[in-house]
Structure formats: C-alpha cells, structure tokens
Design an enzyme around this catalytic site. Structure first.
Site, short mmCIF file in Angstrom:
data_model
loop_
_atom_site.label_atom_id
_atom_site.label_comp_id
_atom_site.label_asym_id
_atom_site.label_seq_id
_atom_site.Cartn_x
_atom_site.Cartn_y
_atom_site.Cartn_z
N THR A 62 0.82 -1.21 0.00
CA THR A 62 0.00 0.00 0.00
C THR A 62 0.85 1.26 0.00
O THR A 62 0.63 2.18 -0.80
CB THR A 62 -0.93 0.00 1.23
OG1 THR A 62 -1.77 -1.15 1.18
CG2 THR A 62 -1.78 1.25 1.24
N LYS A 82 8.94 -8.76 -2.94
CA LYS A 82 9.24 -10.08 -2.40
C LYS A 82 8.94 -11.17 -3.40
O LYS A 82 9.65 -12.18 -3.48
CB LYS A 82 8.42 -10.30 -1.12
CG LYS A 82 8.82 -11.52 -0.32
CD LYS A 82 8.07 -11.57 1.00
CE LYS A 82 8.51 -12.76 1.85
NZ LYS A 82 7.82 -12.80 3.16
N GLY A 97 1.92 8.90 10.17
CA GLY A 97 1.43 9.00 8.81
C GLY A 97 1.59 10.39 8.24
O GLY A 97 2.69 10.91 8.11
N ILE A 104 0.80 13.28 9.48
CA ILE A 104 1.02 14.40 10.39
C ILE A 104 2.52 14.68 10.48
O ILE A 104 3.30 13.81 10.85
CB ILE A 104 0.48 14.08 11.80
CG1 ILE A 104 -1.01 13.72 11.73
CG2 ILE A 104 0.70 15.26 12.73
CD1 ILE A 104 -1.60 13.31 13.05
N GLY A 147 -9.95 -2.81 5.67
CA GLY A 147 -8.53 -2.63 5.40
C GLY A 147 -7.80 -1.80 6.44
O GLY A 147 -6.63 -1.45 6.25
N GLU A 162 -4.83 -5.52 9.91
CA GLU A 162 -4.24 -6.64 9.19
C GLU A 162 -4.94 -7.94 9.58
O GLU A 162 -5.69 -8.01 10.57
CB GLU A 162 -2.75 -6.75 9.53
CG GLU A 162 -1.94 -5.51 9.19
CD GLU A 162 -1.79 -5.30 7.70
OE1 GLU A 162 -1.96 -6.27 6.94
OE2 GLU A 162 -1.50 -4.16 7.30
N ASP A 207 2.58 -1.35 17.83
CA ASP A 207 2.78 -0.31 16.82
C ASP A 207 2.96 1.05 17.48
O ASP A 207 3.90 1.79 17.17
CB ASP A 207 1.58 -0.29 15.87
CG ASP A 207 1.66 0.82 14.83
OD1 ASP A 207 2.37 0.64 13.84
OD2 ASP A 207 1.01 1.86 15.03
N LYS A 230 6.46 3.58 17.78
CA LYS A 230 6.42 5.01 17.45
C LYS A 230 6.87 5.86 18.64
O LYS A 230 7.56 6.86 18.47
CB LYS A 230 5.01 5.39 17.01
CG LYS A 230 4.62 4.74 15.68
CD LYS A 230 3.15 4.94 15.36
CE LYS A 230 2.80 4.28 14.02
NZ LYS A 230 1.36 4.40 13.69
N GLY A 243 -2.60 4.90 5.84
CA GLY A 243 -3.18 4.81 4.52
C GLY A 243 -2.16 5.12 3.45
O GLY A 243 -1.07 5.64 3.71
#
Length: 405
Positions: free
Chosen positions: A13, A45, A133, A135, A186, A189, A200, A204, A301
């Site tokens: 993506t 891959k 993302g 920001i 979406g 995952e 996650d 960060k 996204g």
C-alpha cells in the site's frame, strides 16, 4: 538536466502510494528540488505478484540489483519488520545513498545507529512516516527543538485502535465484531496483534523518545497495554459519565527518567483528544516556551504515509540534516503528581480503597472514581493487579458535581 534517482523497497500500500505520488506531483517536486525525480527500481518479495506500467523501472526481488545501479541517490524503505529493512538501509547508506523510511519497528531499534552511520557517510535519513502517517510531527519537533525543550508528548498514533474504540462506543458492538469490520475495511491486518496490543504505538513512542530526549526509556519505566481486553460494558459505563476511551502513547520526563506509557486512557471533553475519532491520529506536544501544540490528521493509509515520505525528500538536501537531539535529563527530585482513575469492580469495599486514595466515589454499579497520588496508584496496582484501573485525563466536572451533593 540531471535527475534524483530513487529506489523503492516494497510495493504494498505505501510503496504504491509513493510511486503514484512521484508521478502525479512530478512538476512540484522538480520545482522544489531543481531536478526531476526518477524511480529507477522497485524491490518486491514476489515477482509473480507485481507488474509495473513503466517498463524502464527495474522490478526485482534482489536488493543487490539495486545496490548495483549506476545511479542511486535515495532509497525509500516501505517494507515492514526489522529485517531485511535494517540491512538494506545500512547498505544503502554505505553506498552513499540517502534513506527515507516508514518502518517504525526497524527505526525504533536501529535509528541512532543508522543516523551515526549516515553522518559518517555524509548522507541523510528521513523518518517522518515512522510516527503518525500524514502528520508532520518529526519536522515540527525539529523546529521546536532549536530552543524549546519538550517536557511531554502524547498521541493517538494508531488509527486501527482508535477506529475500534470509536465504533465500539458509537455502535454498541463488542470488540470482536468491530475488529472484524476494521479488517474488512482494510484498517486492520489479518494478524492485528501489533495494532490492538499496542506494539505499533510503542515503536512510534520509541522513535519519538530518541528524537526528543536523545535516548530510550529504561525497561522499568515502560508500560505497554493494548485494547483487546476492553469490554462493551466498560465503554458504555465510561460513555455514561461523559468519558471516551482512547489508546494513548505518552512520553514524559519525570525527575531523571523518561516515562513511556502506551495504554487505554479515559479522556474528558476538556482533553484535546476527545473529538479525535475513527482512523484519525493526533499528537499533543508540551514545550517550555511555546506551551502546548496539538497536531491532528490522517495517521495511516496509502496517500497520507506517501505524503510523509515525499515531504522528506527536500529535507534530505538541507545543510543541517535531521538528527536525534541529545537532551540532558533533569536529575532532580521527581515531582509529586496526582491523578484520577476509574476502577471497574462491583465488589470493592470503601475500606479497601481508603488507604490508597484521597477521594472515592461510586459513579455506577460497576465503576468507582478515585483520585490520589500517582505513587499510591502504583502501590495499589502492585497489591491488587487483577482490579482494572483506567487513568482519566482532563477535568472531570461530572464527578466534581457529584462530590458536592
């Protein structure tokens, strides 16, 4: 006219978003950089699963093919996991190429090493896309850190968790049902562990800790908790009190230590994250001169992340590349702090709570409001680890009214 020659690692993506943005914004990029941007190669891959419309771009499953390109100015990392991302970034730097990465796990663990290596080889690293993302938090911190000292930063930095908590509250659905919806849309995952268990957001937070304080928090000062245990009933109880569940990552300097908390928090309508819903991300930054700054925007996204990556391109060629700031932590005594919490329990007697908390109030059949010293809360969690306690941030006016009755 010469060009800036780029390789993209990964065509998921994010990789597709980068490829698309370079094509659609070529005129703007050429204006900013003084030369066109040319994608020379894309690493995938599985070659059988991908096809490129531009036949002049090398499509390969071997990173060595990219290292052997005649011209390679920038390598964009849009893959996941620590490996092969770290090895690819390291070899790219040693070849003399700039690197831009969206890989928070890899950069959280190897960022300082890569930045030192980049300095040695006189190249730069962009990592704006590792945190929130679209920001621009890294560049905002970079400007603030010229003089300001950041004392605290907290954020909703995982859109999946925020989407789940929002929809559990608004639709009255259980966790499993909303997780399934997030996967269908979406936003999550097939294996959602990194998002719903806080990994996650934790990665960060580590990136931000290095940027702000120049070091990582010690393990004993880290709390990581996900959202999978939160029930529909708990969300409804909180909502009836005017509170919203948010999954927040917070870094704060206390005494001589960096405190890192990644956990569910209840926020009041006075909190800047109260209206942050769905897949939106937000960050609140406290600094000693400017005060508080809140940033809000899309956190994930294809295009928001591609935006963060592409915006790093001009910064690669600045005279003073981005680096981790080595802040000297205040080694003075830790300030006495108070807090407020909601305890979800039906069976607790007031006499059990009184030794720990200064204020105690039953606000529903299943929840008890308490206020007291943070030190006392830590002692309570040690003594009663099975009783779920959720911090409340923001002025809780409803409780104040009840206390006056």
């Amino acid at each position: 006219m010469s060009a800036i020659h780029i390789a993209i690692l990964g065509l998921g993506t994010v990789g597709k978003g980068v490829l698309e943005t370079i094509e659609t914004h070529q005129e703007r990029l050429q204006y900013l950089l003084g030369k066109p941007v040319k994608v020379e190669a894309v690493l995938v891959k599985n070659l059988d699963k991908h096809k490129l419309e531009d036949s002049s771009i090398l499509l390969t499953d071997q990173f060595d093919d990219i290292l052997q390109l005649a011209k390679l100015d920038v390598v964009i990392d849009a893959i996941v996991g620590q490996e092969p991302a770290f090895t690819c970034a390291k070899k790219s730097i040693e070849r003399g190429s700039h690197v831009i990465t969206a890989n928070k796990e890899m950069f959280a663990h190897h960022g300082k090493e890569l930045l030192e290596l980049a300095k040695k080889h006189q190249v730069s690293i962009g990592f704006e896309a590792t945190v929130a993302g679209g920001i621009p938090v890294i560049q905002t911190l970079r400007k603030l850190l010229n003089v300001n000292r950041i004392t605290k930063i907290e954020g909703i930095v995982n859109g999946t968790s925020n989407f789940i908590l929002t929809n559990m509250r608004e639709k009255g659905l259980p966790f499993a049902d909303v997780l399934k919806e997030a996967q269908e849309k979406g936003f999550a995952e097939a294996d959602p562990t990194n998002d719903i268990e806080g990994f996650d957001a934790y990665f960060k937070a580590l990136v931000l800790s290095n940027v702000i304080f120049g070091k990582l928090p010690e393990p004993e000062h880290i709390v990581r908790e996900g959202i999978s245990h939160i029930t529909r009933e708990q969300i409804q109880t909180a909502s009836s009190l005017g509170l919203k569940y948010k999954h927040i990552a917070k870094l704060e300097k206390q005494g001589g230590a960096i405190k890192c908390n990644v956990e569910p928090v209840l926020v009041t309508d006075a909190h800047p994250f109260y209206s942050v819903e769905g897949v939106q991300n937000a960050l609140s930054i406290d600094a000693d001169i400017v005060g508080n700054i809140t940033l809000l925007g899309p956190g994930a996204g294809k295009l928001p992340t591609a935006s963060a990556i592409i915006e790093d391109l001009p910064h690669l060629y600045e005279k003073q590349p981005l680096k981790f700031f080595d802040d000297k932590l205040n080694s003075g005594e830790q300030q006495v702090k108070t807090g407020q919490w909601l305890l979800f329990s039906k069976d607790l007697e007031r006499s059990v709570l009184e030794p720990y908390f200064a204020e105690i109030l039953n606000v529903s059949e299943e929840a008890i409001y308490v206020r007291g010293l943070t030190e006392s809360m830590n002692k309570w969690e040690q003594d009663y680890p099975v009783v779920k306690m959720v911090p409340i941030e923001g002025e809780f006016s409803l409780v104040k009214e009840l206390l006056l009755v």
